[in-house]
Scaffold this motif. Structure first.
Motif, PDB file in Angstrom:
ATOM      1  N   GLY A 103     -10.590   2.603 -13.694  1.00 23.79           N
ATOM      2  CA  GLY A 103     -10.268   1.267 -13.193  1.00 23.79           C
ATOM      3  C   GLY A 103      -9.919   1.150 -11.809  1.00 23.79           C
ATOM      4  N   TYR A 104     -10.119   1.893 -11.040  1.00 19.68           N
ATOM      5  CA  TYR A 104      -9.922   1.831  -9.564  1.00 19.68           C
ATOM      6  C   TYR A 104     -11.236   1.591  -8.794  1.00 19.68           C
ATOM      7  CZ  TYR A 104      -5.380   3.859  -9.915  1.00 19.68           C
ATOM      8  OH  TYR A 104      -3.993   4.112 -10.000  1.00 19.68           O
ATOM      9  N   ARG A 105     -10.938   0.893  -7.453  1.00 21.34           N
ATOM     10  CA  ARG A 105     -12.448   0.664  -6.806  1.00 21.34           C
ATOM     11  C   ARG A 105     -11.835   1.406  -5.498  1.00 21.34           C
ATOM     12  NH1 ARG A 105     -12.224  -4.677  -4.930  1.00 21.34           N
ATOM     13  NH2 ARG A 105     -10.221  -4.568  -5.459  1.00 21.34           N
ATOM     14  N   VAL A 106     -12.900   2.077  -4.863  1.00 20.06           N
ATOM     15  CA  VAL A 106     -13.006   2.953  -3.597  1.00 20.06           C
ATOM     16  C   VAL A 106     -13.626   2.343  -2.637  1.00 20.06           C
ATOM     17  CG1 VAL A 106     -13.096   5.087  -2.854  1.00 20.06           C
ATOM     18  CG2 VAL A 106     -12.579   4.797  -5.190  1.00 20.06           C
ATOM     19  N   ILE A 107     -13.106   2.136  -1.352  1.00 18.80           N
ATOM     20  CA  ILE A 107     -13.942   1.888  -0.189  1.00 18.80           C
ATOM     21  C   ILE A 107     -13.565   2.952   0.880  1.00 18.80           C
ATOM     22  CG2 ILE A 107     -13.905  -0.749  -0.551  1.00 18.80           C
ATOM     23  CD1 ILE A 107     -11.756  -1.063   1.212  1.00 18.80           C
TER      24      ILE A 107
ATOM     25  N   PHE B 192       0.719  -1.166   0.025  1.00 24.18           N
ATOM     26  CA  PHE B 192      -0.017   0.014  -0.021  1.00 24.18           C
ATOM     27  C   PHE B 192       0.952   1.326   0.074  1.00 24.18           C
ATOM     28  CE2 PHE B 192      -3.315  -3.063   1.558  1.00 24.18           C
ATOM     29  CZ  PHE B 192      -4.244  -2.595   1.062  1.00 24.18           C
ATOM     30  N   ARG B 193       0.460   2.257  -0.550  1.00 23.89           N
ATOM     31  CA  ARG B 193       1.031   3.657  -0.628  1.00 23.89           C
ATOM     32  C   ARG B 193       0.031   4.558   0.270  1.00 23.89           C
ATOM     33  NH1 ARG B 193       4.873   3.502  -4.291  1.00 23.89           N
ATOM     34  NH2 ARG B 193       4.839   1.536  -5.857  1.00 23.89           N
ATOM     35  N   ARG B 194       0.313   5.384   0.941  1.00 25.67           N
ATOM     36  CA  ARG B 194      -0.402   6.505   1.519  1.00 25.67           C
ATOM     37  C   ARG B 194      -0.199   7.895   0.906  1.00 25.67           C
ATOM     38  NH1 ARG B 194       2.476   8.556   6.869  1.00 25.67           N
ATOM     39  NH2 ARG B 194       4.542   8.283   6.338  1.00 25.67           N
ATOM     40  N   GLN B 195      -1.123   8.616   0.956  1.00 23.59           N
ATOM     41  CA  GLN B 195      -1.264  10.027   0.521  1.00 23.59           C
ATOM     42  C   GLN B 195      -0.605   9.919  -1.129  1.00 23.59           C
ATOM     43  OE1 GLN B 195      -3.221  11.934   1.883  1.00 23.59           O
ATOM     44  NE2 GLN B 195      -3.190  10.993   3.769  1.00 23.59           N
ATOM     45  N   TYR B 196      -1.100   9.004  -1.740  1.00 16.29           N
ATOM     46  CA  TYR B 196      -0.655   8.521  -3.091  1.00 16.29           C
ATOM     47  C   TYR B 196      -1.487   9.598  -4.231  1.00 16.29           C
ATOM     48  CZ  TYR B 196       0.492   5.599  -7.073  1.00 16.29           C
ATOM     49  OH  TYR B 196       0.814   5.135  -8.254  1.00 16.29           O
ATOM     50  N   PRO B 197      -0.562  10.295  -4.805  1.00 13.48           N
ATOM     51  CA  PRO B 197      -1.327  11.285  -6.210  1.00 13.48           C
ATOM     52  C   PRO B 197      -1.837  10.146  -7.001  1.00 13.48           C
ATOM     53  CG  PRO B 197       1.103  11.633  -5.849  1.00 13.48           C
ATOM     54  CD  PRO B 197       0.829  10.562  -4.974  1.00 13.48           C
ATOM     55  N   ILE B 198      -3.147  10.567  -7.584  1.00 14.02           N
ATOM     56  CA  ILE B 198      -3.514   9.848  -8.757  1.00 14.02           C
ATOM     57  C   ILE B 198      -4.309  10.915  -9.413  1.00 14.02           C
ATOM     58  CG2 ILE B 198      -5.196   8.174 -10.007  1.00 14.02           C
ATOM     59  CD1 ILE B 198      -4.873   6.608  -7.113  1.00 14.02           C
TER      60      ILE B 198
ATOM     61  N   CYS C  26      -3.655   3.671  -1.151  1.00 13.70           N
ATOM     62  CA  CYS C  26      -3.678   2.831  -2.487  1.00 13.70           C
ATOM     63  C   CYS C  26      -2.973   1.534  -2.569  1.00 13.70           C
ATOM     64  CB  CYS C  26      -3.729   3.719  -3.699  1.00 13.70           C
ATOM     65  SG  CYS C  26      -3.490   3.048  -5.257  1.00 13.70           S
ATOM     66  N   CYS C  27      -3.494   0.336  -2.977  1.00 19.54           N
ATOM     67  CA  CYS C  27      -2.923  -0.923  -3.398  1.00 19.54           C
ATOM     68  C   CYS C  27      -2.770  -0.677  -4.837  1.00 19.54           C
ATOM     69  CB  CYS C  27      -3.695  -2.003  -2.787  1.00 19.54           C
ATOM     70  SG  CYS C  27      -2.878  -3.465  -3.459  1.00 19.54           S
ATOM     71  N   VAL C  28      -1.851  -0.141  -5.608  1.00 15.81           N
ATOM     72  CA  VAL C  28      -1.580  -0.149  -6.783  1.00 15.81           C
ATOM     73  C   VAL C  28      -1.995  -1.528  -7.672  1.00 15.81           C
ATOM     74  CG1 VAL C  28      -0.037   0.778  -8.680  1.00 15.81           C
ATOM     75  CG2 VAL C  28      -0.074   1.958  -6.496  1.00 15.81           C
ATOM     76  N   GLY C  29      -1.403  -2.461  -7.032  1.00 12.15           N
ATOM     77  CA  GLY C  29      -1.321  -3.954  -7.723  1.00 12.15           C
ATOM     78  C   GLY C  29      -2.822  -4.350  -7.819  1.00 12.15           C
ATOM     79  N   ARG C  30      -3.725  -3.983  -6.888  1.00 17.54           N
ATOM     80  CA  ARG C  30      -5.151  -4.214  -7.130  1.00 17.54           C
ATOM     81  C   ARG C  30      -5.836  -3.182  -7.475  1.00 17.54           C
ATOM     82  NH1 ARG C  30      -7.005  -9.484  -5.553  1.00 17.54           N
ATOM     83  NH2 ARG C  30      -5.230 -10.821  -5.806  1.00 17.54           N
ATOM     84  N   LYS C  31      -5.446  -2.053  -7.527  1.00 20.08           N
ATOM     85  CA  LYS C  31      -6.129  -0.672  -8.100  1.00 20.08           C
ATOM     86  C   LYS C  31      -7.244  -0.457  -7.200  1.00 20.08           C
ATOM     87  CE  LYS C  31      -5.813   0.703 -12.095  1.00 20.08           C
ATOM     88  NZ  LYS C  31      -6.206   1.176 -13.570  1.00 20.08           N
ATOM     89  N   LEU C  32      -7.045  -0.719  -5.788  1.00 20.54           N
ATOM     90  CA  LEU C  32      -7.772  -0.432  -4.511  1.00 20.54           C
ATOM     91  C   LEU C  32      -7.610   0.952  -3.778  1.00 20.54           C
ATOM     92  CD1 LEU C  32     -10.452  -1.397  -2.653  1.00 20.54           C
ATOM     93  CD2 LEU C  32      -8.384  -2.584  -1.614  1.00 20.54           C
ATOM     94  N   ILE C  33      -8.373   1.713  -3.619  1.00 21.16           N
ATOM     95  CA  ILE C  33      -8.207   2.851  -3.001  1.00 21.16           C
ATOM     96  C   ILE C  33      -8.943   3.047  -1.576  1.00 21.16           C
ATOM     97  CG2 ILE C  33      -8.771   5.401  -2.950  1.00 21.16           C
ATOM     98  CD1 ILE C  33      -8.354   5.415  -5.991  1.00 21.16           C
ATOM     99  N   ILE C  34      -8.408   3.278  -0.655  1.00 18.96           N
ATOM    100  CA  ILE C  34      -9.095   3.299   0.743  1.00 18.96           C
ATOM    101  C   ILE C  34      -8.903   4.977   1.029  1.00 18.96           C
ATOM    102  CG2 ILE C  34      -9.031   2.754   3.102  1.00 18.96           C
ATOM    103  CD1 ILE C  34      -7.156   0.080   2.056  1.00 18.96           C
ATOM    104  N   GLU C  35     -10.290   5.380   1.432  1.00 17.89           N
ATOM    105  CA  GLU C  35     -10.319   6.713   2.146  1.00 17.89           C
ATOM    106  C   GLU C  35     -10.770   6.815   3.265  1.00 17.89           C
ATOM    107  OE1 GLU C  35      -8.512   8.468  -0.146  1.00 17.89           O
ATOM    108  OE2 GLU C  35     -10.019   9.817  -0.780  1.00 17.89           O
ATOM    109  N   LEU C  36     -10.314   7.422   4.114  1.00 22.31           N
ATOM    110  CA  LEU C  36     -10.797   7.578   5.654  1.00 22.31           C
ATOM    111  C   LEU C  36     -11.534   8.825   5.524  1.00 22.31           C
ATOM    112  CD1 LEU C  36      -8.018   6.362   7.935  1.00 22.31           C
ATOM    113  CD2 LEU C  36      -9.949   5.005   6.744  1.00 22.31           C
TER     114      LEU C  36
END
Length: 150
Positions: free
Chosen positions: A97-101, A50-56, A64-74
């Protein structure tokens, strides 16, 4: 030597302001962000990075888990009033193509194990729809805005 996982997911050049802001945000983390980062970093969840405070693009995501294109927002209590902006932002990510939770800060602080279980499920289920809509949150009925209204 550039990393292939980074170059394949975002432009080689990032707006200098966005890059500077993402670095600053890493030093200004909330308690919930720090707590979740300690649980995510170093491949602790099924060896996913995972990367934190990741610019997209023009946005900076919390995790963001780049490998799974999963974004986690708090989200803190201010996000109860920003639902339309969050929806637009989520739509922008999904088109790429990202998923956001999303989780409320208090969920991370009070129930980290449950949050981590939901993240594991999202990582395992690549075909899952994006549960970014606040109505799909596990405890949306107990959001900070709802608590204030009671």
């Amino acid at each position: 030597m550039p990393r292939s996982d980074v170059s394949s997911t975002r432009p080689k050049t990032i707006d200098g302001v966005t890059l500077h802001r993402s670095r600053a945000l890493r030093h200004e983390a909330t308690g919930a962000e720090t707590k979740l980062w300690y649980a995510l970093r170093g491949g602790q969840i099924e060896n996913f990075k995972f990367r934190r405070q990741y610019p997209i693009g023009k946005f900076i995501v919390d995790f963001c888990c780049v490998g799974r294109k999963l974004i986690i927002e708090l989200d803190g209590s201010q996000h109860a009033e920003q639902a339309a902006d969050d929806k637009e932002r989520t739509s922008w990510f999904e088109k790429r193509g990202y998923r956001v939770i999303r989780f409320w800060n208090f969920e991370v602080m009070e129930s980290l194990a449950d949050v981590l279980d939901r993240i594991k499920e999202a990582l395992d289920d690549a075909s899952a729809p994006s549960p970014a809509d606040p109505s799909l949150r596990s405890v949306s009925a107990t959001s900070p805005a709802t608590k204030r209204a009671r």
